[in-house]
Design a protein around this motif. Sequence first.
Motif, PDB file in Angstrom:
ATOM      1  N   VAL A   4      26.753-103.552  -5.963  1.00  0.00           N
ATOM      2  CA  VAL A   4      27.208-104.878  -5.521  1.00  0.00           C
ATOM      3  C   VAL A   4      26.790-105.907  -6.584  1.00  0.00           C
ATOM      4  CG1 VAL A   4      26.919-106.639  -3.746  1.00  0.00           C
ATOM      5  CG2 VAL A   4      26.982-104.221  -3.110  1.00  0.00           C
ATOM      6  N   PRO A   5      27.715-106.767  -7.035  1.00  0.00           N
ATOM      7  CA  PRO A   5      27.342-107.774  -8.033  1.00  0.00           C
ATOM      8  C   PRO A   5      26.399-108.834  -7.467  1.00  0.00           C
ATOM      9  CG  PRO A   5      29.604-108.093  -7.309  1.00  0.00           C
ATOM     10  CD  PRO A   5      29.143-106.807  -6.682  1.00  0.00           C
ATOM     11  N   VAL A   6      25.434-109.223  -8.278  1.00  0.00           N
ATOM     12  CA  VAL A   6      24.441-110.207  -7.833  1.00  0.00           C
ATOM     13  C   VAL A   6      24.289-111.315  -8.885  1.00  0.00           C
ATOM     14  CG1 VAL A   6      21.998-110.570  -7.242  1.00  0.00           C
ATOM     15  CG2 VAL A   6      23.140-108.469  -6.510  1.00  0.00           C
ATOM     16  N   VAL A   7      24.235-112.552  -8.414  1.00  0.00           N
ATOM     17  CA  VAL A   7      23.906-113.702  -9.260  1.00  0.00           C
ATOM     18  C   VAL A   7      22.564-114.219  -8.762  1.00  0.00           C
ATOM     19  CG1 VAL A   7      24.519-116.086  -9.849  1.00  0.00           C
ATOM     20  CG2 VAL A   7      26.321-114.348  -9.664  1.00  0.00           C
ATOM     21  N   THR A   8      21.589-114.391  -9.652  1.00  0.00           N
ATOM     22  CA  THR A   8      20.289-114.910  -9.223  1.00  0.00           C
ATOM     23  C   THR A   8      20.104-116.344  -9.709  1.00  0.00           C
ATOM     24  OG1 THR A   8      19.172-114.045 -11.201  1.00  0.00           O
ATOM     25  CG2 THR A   8      19.227-112.625  -9.258  1.00  0.00           C
ATOM     26  N   ILE A   9      19.540-117.170  -8.837  1.00  0.00           N
ATOM     27  CA  ILE A   9      19.260-118.572  -9.188  1.00  0.00           C
ATOM     28  C   ILE A   9      17.800-118.843  -8.841  1.00  0.00           C
ATOM     29  CG2 ILE A   9      19.898-120.984  -8.836  1.00  0.00           C
ATOM     30  CD1 ILE A   9      22.689-120.101  -8.100  1.00  0.00           C
ATOM     31  N   ASP A  10      16.960-118.932  -9.866  1.00  0.00           N
ATOM     32  CA  ASP A  10      15.534-119.174  -9.648  1.00  0.00           C
ATOM     33  C   ASP A  10      15.140-120.542 -10.186  1.00  0.00           C
ATOM     34  OD1 ASP A  10      14.532-116.662  -8.478  1.00  0.00           O
ATOM     35  OD2 ASP A  10      15.189-115.746 -10.351  1.00  0.00           O
ATOM     36  N   GLY A  11      13.941-120.965  -9.788  1.00  0.00           N
ATOM     37  CA  GLY A  11      13.416-122.228 -10.308  1.00  0.00           C
ATOM     38  C   GLY A  11      12.456-122.832  -9.315  1.00  0.00           C
ATOM     39  N   GLN A 137      23.849-109.205 -12.604  1.00  0.00           N
ATOM     40  CA  GLN A 137      24.810-109.434 -13.698  1.00  0.00           C
ATOM     41  C   GLN A 137      24.602-110.789 -14.356  1.00  0.00           C
ATOM     42  OE1 GLN A 137      25.465-107.918 -10.964  1.00  0.00           O
ATOM     43  NE2 GLN A 137      26.742-106.139 -11.418  1.00  0.00           N
ATOM     44  N   VAL A 138      24.264-111.788 -13.541  1.00  0.00           N
ATOM     45  CA  VAL A 138      24.122-113.148 -14.067  1.00  0.00           C
ATOM     46  C   VAL A 138      22.836-113.752 -13.513  1.00  0.00           C
ATOM     47  CG1 VAL A 138      25.168-115.456 -14.167  1.00  0.00           C
ATOM     48  CG2 VAL A 138      26.638-113.414 -14.156  1.00  0.00           C
ATOM     49  N   LYS A 139      22.030-114.325 -14.418  1.00  0.00           N
ATOM     50  CA  LYS A 139      20.761-114.931 -13.992  1.00  0.00           C
ATOM     51  C   LYS A 139      20.691-116.373 -14.473  1.00  0.00           C
ATOM     52  CE  LYS A 139      18.419-110.500 -14.297  1.00  0.00           C
ATOM     53  NZ  LYS A 139      17.284-109.729 -14.790  1.00  0.00           N
ATOM     54  N   VAL A 140      20.264-117.242 -13.564  1.00  0.00           N
ATOM     55  CA  VAL A 140      20.179-118.664 -13.881  1.00  0.00           C
ATOM     56  C   VAL A 140      18.775-119.144 -13.519  1.00  0.00           C
ATOM     57  CG1 VAL A 140      21.117-120.944 -13.331  1.00  0.00           C
ATOM     58  CG2 VAL A 140      22.644-118.961 -13.385  1.00  0.00           C
ATOM     59  N   PHE A 141      18.230-120.053 -14.338  1.00  0.00           N
ATOM     60  CA  PHE A 141      16.929-120.650 -14.041  1.00  0.00           C
ATOM     61  C   PHE A 141      17.078-122.155 -14.115  1.00  0.00           C
ATOM     62  CE2 PHE A 141      12.501-121.884 -14.802  1.00  0.00           C
ATOM     63  CZ  PHE A 141      11.843-121.085 -13.874  1.00  0.00           C
ATOM     64  N   ALA A 213      30.732-121.197 -14.646  1.00  0.00           N
ATOM     65  CA  ALA A 213      31.183-120.820 -15.996  1.00  0.00           C
ATOM     66  C   ALA A 213      30.343-119.651 -16.513  1.00  0.00           C
ATOM     67  CB  ALA A 213      31.074-122.022 -16.934  1.00  0.00           C
ATOM     68  N   ALA A 214      29.040-119.673 -16.197  1.00  0.00           N
ATOM     69  CA  ALA A 214      28.169-118.569 -16.626  1.00  0.00           C
ATOM     70  C   ALA A 214      28.558-117.277 -15.927  1.00  0.00           C
ATOM     71  CB  ALA A 214      26.711-118.909 -16.328  1.00  0.00           C
ATOM     72  N   VAL A 215      28.961-117.384 -14.645  1.00  0.00           N
ATOM     73  CA  VAL A 215      29.381-116.178 -13.907  1.00  0.00           C
ATOM     74  C   VAL A 215      30.675-115.644 -14.540  1.00  0.00           C
ATOM     75  CG1 VAL A 215      30.132-115.274 -11.671  1.00  0.00           C
ATOM     76  CG2 VAL A 215      28.303-116.970 -11.768  1.00  0.00           C
ATOM     77  N   ARG A 216      31.579-116.529 -14.895  1.00  0.00           N
ATOM     78  CA  ARG A 216      32.849-116.092 -15.510  1.00  0.00           C
ATOM     79  C   ARG A 216      32.590-115.397 -16.843  1.00  0.00           C
ATOM     80  NH1 ARG A 216      34.787-121.166 -13.883  1.00  0.00           N
ATOM     81  NH2 ARG A 216      35.653-120.872 -11.820  1.00  0.00           N
ATOM     82  N   ARG A 217      31.619-115.932 -17.599  1.00  0.00           N
ATOM     83  CA  ARG A 217      31.283-115.314 -18.892  1.00  0.00           C
ATOM     84  C   ARG A 217      30.578-113.980 -18.686  1.00  0.00           C
ATOM     85  NH1 ARG A 217      29.440-120.354 -20.319  1.00  0.00           N
ATOM     86  NH2 ARG A 217      27.280-119.733 -19.966  1.00  0.00           N
ATOM     87  N   GLY A 218      29.614-113.964 -17.728  1.00  0.00           N
ATOM     88  CA  GLY A 218      28.759-112.789 -17.539  1.00  0.00           C
ATOM     89  C   GLY A 218      29.438-111.671 -16.788  1.00  0.00           C
ATOM     90  N   ALA A 219      30.370-112.005 -15.914  1.00  0.00           N
ATOM     91  CA  ALA A 219      31.013-110.974 -15.089  1.00  0.00           C
ATOM     92  C   ALA A 219      32.488-111.307 -14.921  1.00  0.00           C
ATOM     93  CB  ALA A 219      30.301-110.905 -13.748  1.00  0.00           C
ATOM     94  N   PRO A 220      33.246-111.342 -16.037  1.00  0.00           N
ATOM     95  CA  PRO A 220      34.636-111.801 -15.974  1.00  0.00           C
ATOM     96  C   PRO A 220      35.500-110.952 -15.054  1.00  0.00           C
ATOM     97  CG  PRO A 220      34.110-110.899 -18.147  1.00  0.00           C
ATOM     98  CD  PRO A 220      32.849-110.948 -17.381  1.00  0.00           C
ATOM     99  N   ASP A 221      35.146-109.679 -14.905  1.00  0.00           N
ATOM    100  CA  ASP A 221      35.964-108.793 -14.069  1.00  0.00           C
ATOM    101  C   ASP A 221      35.783-109.060 -12.584  1.00  0.00           C
ATOM    102  OD1 ASP A 221      33.411-108.049 -14.947  1.00  0.00           O
ATOM    103  OD2 ASP A 221      33.652-106.046 -14.096  1.00  0.00           O
ATOM    104  N   LEU A 222      34.723-109.822 -12.229  1.00  0.00           N
ATOM    105  CA  LEU A 222      34.430-110.056 -10.810  1.00  0.00           C
ATOM    106  C   LEU A 222      35.035-111.346 -10.297  1.00  0.00           C
ATOM    107  CD1 LEU A 222      30.626-109.252 -10.908  1.00  0.00           C
ATOM    108  CD2 LEU A 222      32.447-107.772 -10.088  1.00  0.00           C
ATOM    109  N   VAL A 223      35.363-112.233 -11.217  1.00  0.00           N
ATOM    110  CA  VAL A 223      35.813-113.564 -10.822  1.00  0.00           C
ATOM    111  C   VAL A 223      37.210-113.822 -11.355  1.00  0.00           C
ATOM    112  CG1 VAL A 223      34.984-115.923 -10.657  1.00  0.00           C
ATOM    113  CG2 VAL A 223      33.461-114.167 -11.475  1.00  0.00           C
ATOM    114  N   GLY A 224      38.026-114.439 -10.506  1.00  0.00           N
ATOM    115  CA  GLY A 224      39.386-114.727 -10.926  1.00  0.00           C
ATOM    116  C   GLY A 224      39.481-115.910 -11.864  1.00  0.00           C
TER     117      GLY A 224
END
Length: 224
Positions: A4-11, A137-141, A213-224
Motif C-alpha cells: 500500500v502506498p504511504v506518504v509520511t508527514i512529520d514535524g 514512497q514520499v516523505k515530508v518534514f 507536487a512531491a507526491v506526483r514526483r515521488g509516485a507518479p504512477d499512483l496519482v493522476g
Amino acid sequence: MTKVPVVTIDGPSGTGKGTIAALVAQRLGWHTLDSGALYRVLGLAAGRAGVDLDDGEAVAEIAAALPLDFAGGRVLLAGEDITDAIRAESAGMAASRVAVHGPVRAALLDWQRAAARAPGLVADGRDMGTVVFPDAQVKVFLTASAEERARRRHKQLKGKGTDASLADLLKDIQARDERDRNRAVAPLRAAPGALELDTTALSIEEVGDLVLAAVRRGAPDLVG
Ligand code: C5P
C-alpha cells in the motif's frame, strides 16, 4: 500482496501536519493516520487510570489494551467521545511524556502500521518516515518558527472560544519540541530523503500544493 502506498508527514507541533495530511489524503482519496492522537489518547487514559506517566512499563500495558475506536471522525475511548478532550494543551503534554518510552512506542507500532490500507495512507506524526513507515514512497518534514506555531495555536484556540496566553503557548511548544527532539527512542528528525518545508510564511494551500507536487514526483504512477 501489493504494498500500500504511504506518504509520511512529520514535524514538530503547530506546523500544520494534520491539516496538510487531511488535505492531501482528500485530494488523493486515501486514508489518514493521526498518530499524535494515539499518544494523546494514551496520555489521557494512563492519567485517568492513575498510572505514573513516567513509568514506561505500566503505560505500555495500558497501550497494549487500549479500548480505542476512530468512528466517523470522532475518537472513542471505551465508547466515550474524547475527541475534544485530547486536543487540550494538557493532553499534548501528557502525550509527549508517555511518548518517550520505548515499550510504549513498540506497543503502538502494529496499530499504526495496520492503518496502511488500500488505496493509500497519509500518516502524520514525529517518526512516520523514520520508524513506522521507513519504506514510504514520499516523505515530508514540515517546520515553522516556534513563534509562528504558537501564534497559529493561539488563533485556533481563540476560534474555539478559549483565550490562552501566547507566552504560555510558546513555552509549551518549546518544552514539547525539546522533549520530542532529545528523547532516546524515535526522536523527532527528518527522515533521510524527506522533503523539508519551512511553512512559517506559507499558507495551508501553498503547503498542500507543494506536498502534492512531491507526491506526483515521488509516485507518479499512483496519482493522476
Ligand atoms: O502531533 P501531536 O501534537 O498531536 O502529538 C502529541 C505528542 O505525541 C507529541 O508532542 C509527541 O511527543 C507525541 N508523538 C510522537 N510520535 C508521533 C506522534 C506524536 O511521539 N508519531
